[in-house]
Design a protein around this motif. Structure first.
Motif, PDB file in Angstrom:
ATOM      1  N   GLU A   1      20.666 -26.280   2.054  1.00 56.92           N
ATOM      2  CA  GLU A   1      22.104 -26.134   2.254  1.00 56.92           C
ATOM      3  C   GLU A   1      22.382 -24.969   3.169  1.00 56.92           C
ATOM      4  O   GLU A   1      21.625 -24.015   3.226  1.00 56.92           O
ATOM      5  CB  GLU A   1      22.777 -25.849   0.912  1.00 56.92           C
ATOM      6  CG  GLU A   1      22.824 -27.050  -0.008  1.00 56.92           C
ATOM      7  CD  GLU A   1      23.962 -27.963   0.369  1.00 56.92           C
ATOM      8  OE1 GLU A   1      23.817 -29.169   0.253  1.00 56.92           O
ATOM      9  OE2 GLU A   1      25.002 -27.435   0.784  1.00 56.92           O
TER      10      GLU A   1
ATOM     11  N   SER B   1      16.486 -35.275  12.197  1.00 56.79           N
ATOM     12  CA  SER B   1      15.902 -35.050  10.881  1.00 56.79           C
ATOM     13  C   SER B   1      14.556 -34.390  11.092  1.00 56.79           C
ATOM     14  O   SER B   1      13.571 -35.039  11.405  1.00 56.79           O
ATOM     15  CB  SER B   1      15.751 -36.370  10.157  1.00 56.79           C
ATOM     16  OG  SER B   1      15.120 -37.283  11.036  1.00 56.79           O
TER      17      SER B   1
ATOM     18  N   GLU C   1      22.136 -33.262  14.723  1.00 56.25           N
ATOM     19  CA  GLU C   1      20.894 -32.680  14.258  1.00 56.25           C
ATOM     20  C   GLU C   1      19.900 -33.777  13.930  1.00 56.25           C
ATOM     21  O   GLU C   1      20.220 -34.716  13.232  1.00 56.25           O
ATOM     22  CB  GLU C   1      21.169 -31.827  13.032  1.00 56.25           C
ATOM     23  CG  GLU C   1      22.067 -30.690  13.409  1.00 56.25           C
ATOM     24  CD  GLU C   1      22.201 -29.704  12.294  1.00 56.25           C
ATOM     25  OE1 GLU C   1      22.749 -28.639  12.552  1.00 56.25           O
ATOM     26  OE2 GLU C   1      21.772 -30.020  11.183  1.00 56.25           O
TER      27      GLU C   1
ATOM     28  N   GLU D   1      11.878 -31.462   3.995  1.00 58.95           N
ATOM     29  CA  GLU D   1      12.849 -31.927   4.973  1.00 58.95           C
ATOM     30  C   GLU D   1      13.868 -30.832   5.211  1.00 58.95           C
ATOM     31  O   GLU D   1      14.275 -30.155   4.282  1.00 58.95           O
ATOM     32  CB  GLU D   1      13.604 -33.153   4.436  1.00 58.95           C
ATOM     33  CG  GLU D   1      12.737 -34.366   4.253  1.00 58.95           C
ATOM     34  CD  GLU D   1      12.582 -35.156   5.537  1.00 58.95           C
ATOM     35  OE1 GLU D   1      13.432 -35.012   6.424  1.00 58.95           O
ATOM     36  OE2 GLU D   1      11.588 -35.887   5.660  1.00 58.95           O
ATOM     37  N   GLU D   2      14.263 -30.672   6.459  1.00 63.69           N
ATOM     38  CA  GLU D   2      15.236 -29.604   6.745  1.00 63.69           C
ATOM     39  C   GLU D   2      16.576 -29.908   6.127  1.00 63.69           C
ATOM     40  O   GLU D   2      17.314 -29.010   5.733  1.00 63.69           O
ATOM     41  CB  GLU D   2      15.397 -29.432   8.251  1.00 63.69           C
ATOM     42  CG  GLU D   2      16.187 -28.195   8.599  1.00 63.69           C
ATOM     43  CD  GLU D   2      16.356 -28.010  10.086  1.00 63.69           C
ATOM     44  OE1 GLU D   2      16.413 -29.022  10.800  1.00 63.69           O
ATOM     45  OE2 GLU D   2      16.432 -26.864  10.509  1.00 63.69           O
ATOM     46  N   SER D   3      16.909 -31.184   6.020  1.00 63.07           N
ATOM     47  CA  SER D   3      18.237 -31.519   5.500  1.00 63.07           C
ATOM     48  C   SER D   3      18.375 -31.177   4.032  1.00 63.07           C
ATOM     49  O   SER D   3      19.471 -31.175   3.504  1.00 63.07           O
ATOM     50  CB  SER D   3      18.511 -33.004   5.703  1.00 63.07           C
ATOM     51  OG  SER D   3      17.360 -33.743   5.378  1.00 63.07           O
TER      52      SER D   3
ATOM     53  N   ARG E   1      19.834 -21.508  13.009  1.00 62.77           N
ATOM     54  CA  ARG E   1      19.157 -22.711  12.546  1.00 62.77           C
ATOM     55  C   ARG E   1      18.019 -22.365  11.594  1.00 62.77           C
ATOM     56  O   ARG E   1      17.810 -23.033  10.594  1.00 62.77           O
ATOM     57  CB  ARG E   1      18.611 -23.463  13.758  1.00 62.77           C
ATOM     58  CG  ARG E   1      18.180 -24.870  13.485  1.00 62.77           C
ATOM     59  CD  ARG E   1      19.330 -25.820  13.491  1.00 62.77           C
ATOM     60  NE  ARG E   1      18.916 -27.098  12.945  1.00 62.77           N
ATOM     61  CZ  ARG E   1      18.560 -28.142  13.670  1.00 62.77           C
ATOM     62  NH1 ARG E   1      18.579 -28.045  14.977  1.00 62.77           N
ATOM     63  NH2 ARG E   1      18.193 -29.251  13.096  1.00 62.77           N
TER      64      ARG E   1
ATOM     65  N   ARG F   1      18.548 -21.252   7.619  1.00 62.29           N
ATOM     66  CA  ARG F   1      18.626 -22.148   6.466  1.00 62.29           C
ATOM     67  C   ARG F   1      17.360 -22.049   5.636  1.00 62.29           C
ATOM     68  O   ARG F   1      17.358 -22.196   4.423  1.00 62.29           O
ATOM     69  CB  ARG F   1      18.753 -23.585   6.958  1.00 62.29           C
ATOM     70  CG  ARG F   1      20.098 -23.910   7.470  1.00 62.29           C
ATOM     71  CD  ARG F   1      20.208 -25.392   7.585  1.00 62.29           C
ATOM     72  NE  ARG F   1      20.715 -25.777   8.871  1.00 62.29           N
ATOM     73  CZ  ARG F   1      20.858 -27.036   9.254  1.00 62.29           C
ATOM     74  NH1 ARG F   1      20.527 -27.994   8.432  1.00 62.29           N
ATOM     75  NH2 ARG F   1      21.338 -27.309  10.422  1.00 62.29           N
TER      76      ARG F   1
END
Lengths: 279, 420
Positions: free
Chosen positions: B263, B42, B40, B258-260, B312, B315
């Motif tokens: 959780e 960032s 994945e 940020e997507e990260s 995706r 999230r």
């Protein structure tokens, strides 16, 4: 010397997004959803629709799944089905590991097979393969919800109480397998093989006699034939449907402004003189 | 001859029947598309929020915004006449969103903003689909246009110091006057009678005339006041903010995360957590029959890509924009069909260098804009924007980039039978 570009908060560059946003607490609020029991309500509220049909459902213009079935609209978001049905139960029928040969050994993935239904005329089937069991199950549940079909039930004899069996003898075919479902009296139960019996239970049919022909060992065809059979229950023309049909507009056309404004203006006003334009 | 035979006999070996044994034990799949094995990137996500203070979205504060009016980075050299119209219906395009995405390392890209404009008619978007596949014939007419504008740190429009965000920031110069109806494009044409109201095109003049200017025009001839809408919006533009005219979509600010930071959701299935161990079969048993069921019901390629797309975005379901400018980044496509291959992406029309994917717009934006759901209202799967890899400089201030729209395949909508 590489200068960090831009003032203010922009895209690109690592880390500047976090620093600027911390104050608003948005990241904290969003990331903090681990574990913790969430009611189904809050998940639905968080849903932001992605398709036009989803937006119609979220705004409340569509109130039942039947409206979607009527116009054969493809359902892409499982939250639509969630929003329009209540008590949708799911059950995992089977999880098998499947393996792929790679240079470094075998790569195992899990295939999950899920049946979903509300026991009241809606049933769906889903299959998904993923690296982890939980992911596969989740994906299969979503796929099952997307494939929900309506099932028509009727009576065997006296019309007392609620419908409990198929309305008439219907037959479905897939491959070489044909499945024939015959109405049964109350108390007969579902007389069918193990896996189709589960599907019929989820569909909400209480009593039915089945008869099958062909290579039912091929379970894929067998289950698909039962599904096909269930789909046909609504396709069978019975005397209740003899009345002339009134065709209705699809939900996409029902909610335009044009329809609401049609009644007001019949005569167009004369075209007006607009003063000329200079550059 | 004997030696040859001996040699060939020596090369013959007995290999165990491995292939058959394995098939009995475990089902070996054919090679599938490894969608889940992608690493994945960032990705930065954009979310829309109602702006706390509309004045924070003016151009000297370098905003990221969606809807409303564009905050032009270069307030003087706005896009010319022919590039501001829809290629099919000829209406001026409507502002969709802008993002401020500067590139580190180059002086000329210290300030860099990308603007996306779109025609609000779905009929034009459907015709645009054909055009985006046939890019090779010069510059095709499109209904979705992306402009890129970049400035160095020291430029005649803004100060070289970062804005202090305390209400005292001011742009260094006023821009060109804008159209009175849409507030988006340069108001190059004047109303013939009052000679004070400016328009970008005749269509907007006609619309303004019908909805109120007719009665005000003679009043303006008499009065001394001037309606001035400048490129940096220092004047008050309340006529657009209340959204009475349909020339603009509702205004939002785009917030970056940020997507990260999100959780994975832990699903709370009914019986899955307890029942899995019982249901998972051992390695050396496969139900041949059930395998065939799975093959029957497994989704096709389109559904699979849709499923991974949904996963995706689940999230962060409210995202409207995904930004990732890495060389290896790929957009998240909802459908399998309708993806561009390398050859379908044209080269940069100014420097002829390659384009690279920069960001994509998600359909959740339509929900936030409150777009209606009839047959001619906008609906897209995703809009992926490809920009010049080198972010080239040229004399044109607002350079056009390439946008690829993936829409859902049209369904046949027939009137249905009303059953009881």
């Amino acid at each position: 010397m590489a200068e960090r570009g831009g003032f203010g908060r922009g895209f690109g560059g690592r880390g500047d997004g976090e620093g600027g946003r911390g104050g608003r607490g948005r990241g904290g609020g969003r990331g903090d959803r681990r574990g913790g029991r969430r009611g189904n309500k809050s998940e639905e509220e968080k849903w932001v629709p992605v398709t036009k049909l989803g937006r119609l459902v979220k705004s409340g213009n569509i109130t039942s799944l039947e409206q979607i079935y009527l116009h054969s609209l493809p359902v892409k978001e499982h939250q639509i089905v969630d929003a329009l049905t209540k008590d949708l139960k799911d059950e995992v029928m089977k999880i098998t590991p499947v393996q792929k040969q790679t240079r470094a050994g075998q790569r195992t993935r899990f295939k999950a097979f899920v049946v979903v239904g509300d026991g009241n005329g809606h049933v769906g089937l889903g299959v998904k393969c993923a690296k982890e069991v939980a992911t596969a199950i989740r994906g299969a549940i979503i796929l099952a919800k997307l494939s929900v079909i309506p099932v028509r039930r009727g009576y065997w004899g006296n019309k007392i109480g609620l419908p409990h069996t198929v309305p008439c003898k219907v037959t479905g075919k897939c491959g070489s397998v044909t499945v024939r479902m015959v109405p049964a009296p109350r108390g007969a139960g579902i007389v069918a093989a193990r896996v189709p019996k589960k599907v019929l239970q989820f569909a909400g049919i209480e009593d039915v006699f089945t008869s099958s022909r062909g290579s039912t060992k091929i379970l894929g065809n067998f289950v698909k034939a039962t599904f096909d059979c269930l789909m046909k229950t609504y396709g069978f023309l019975t005397p209740d449907f003899w009345m002339e049909t009134r065709f209705s507009n699809s939900p996409y056309q029902q909610y335009t402004d044009l329809l609401s404004k049609q009644a007001t203006k019949a005569i167009l006003p004369p075209t007006e003189e607009i003063p000329p334009v200079e550059v | 001859m004997d030696s040859d035979l001996a040699k060939s006999l020596r090369s013959v070996t007995i290999s165990p029947l491995e292939g058959e044994e394995e098939e009995e034990e475990v089902h070996i799949e054919e090679v599938e598309e490894d969608e889940e094995e992608d690493e994945e990137d960032s990705v930065q996500l954009g979310f829309v929020e109602k702006p706390k203070n509309p004045r924070l979205l003016l151009s000297h504060l370098f905003p990221n915004k969606a809807g409303g009016l564009p905050a032009w980075l270069d307030p003087v050299n706005l896009p010319p006449d022919n590039s501001r119209l829809c290629g099919f219906c000829g209406d001026p395009l409507q502002f969709l969103l802008q993002i401020y995405a500067s590139i580190d390392g180059k002086e000329s890209t210290f300030h860099r903003t990308l603007y996306v404009f779109m025609c609000p008619s779905m009929a034009c978007l459907l015709r645009d689909q054909h055009e985006q596949w046939r890019h090779k014939e010069g510059s095709p007419s499109r209904s979705v246009k992306v402009f890129r504008c970049q400035l160095a740190r020291s430029n005649p429009y803004y100060s070289s110091e970062p804005p202090k965000l305390d209400g005292t920031d001011r742009p260094l110069c006023t821009g060109v006057p804008l159209c009175c109806w849409c507030g988006t494009w340069k108001g190059g044409k004047l109303c013939g009678s009052c000679k004070k109201t400016r328009y970008c095109s005749e269509k907007h003049q006609a619309m303004h005339w019908k909805s109120g200017h007719k009665s005000e025009c003679y009043k303006l001839i008499a009065s001394d006041s001037t309606i001035v809408n400048n490129g940096n919006g220092v004047q008050d533009l309340t006529v657009f903010k209340n959204g009475l005219n349909n020339a603009t979509w509702p205004e939002y600010e785009i917030v970056i995360e940020e997507e990260s930071g999100f959780e994975w959701e832990k699903s709370e299935g009914n019986s899955s957590s307890t029942g899995t161990s019982a249901i998972v079969t051992k390695y050396n048993k496969t139900d041949e029959a059930l395998q065939s069921v799975m093959d029957q019901f497994e989704a096709d390629a389109d559904k699979k890509s849709w499923a991974s797309f949904e996963e995706r975005i689940s999230r962060a379901p409210e995202q409207v924009l995904r930004y990732c400018r890495d060389a290896t980044a790929k957009p998240l496509w909802p459908l399998c069909s309708g993806r561009p291959s390398k050859t379908e992406i044209p080269p940069c029309r100014y420097c002829k260098g390659p384009l690279c994917y920069e960001f994509q717009i998600m359909p959740q934006l339509l929900y936030y804009f409150g777009v209606k759901n009839d047959s001619n209202s906008l609906d897209w799967g995703t809009i992926a924007v490809f920009t010049c890899l080198a972010s080239c400089e040229s004399s044109i201030s607002y350079k056009e980039e390439f946008a690829w729209v993936q829409i859902y395949p049209a369904t046949s909508i027939r009137p249905g039978r009303l059953t009881m």
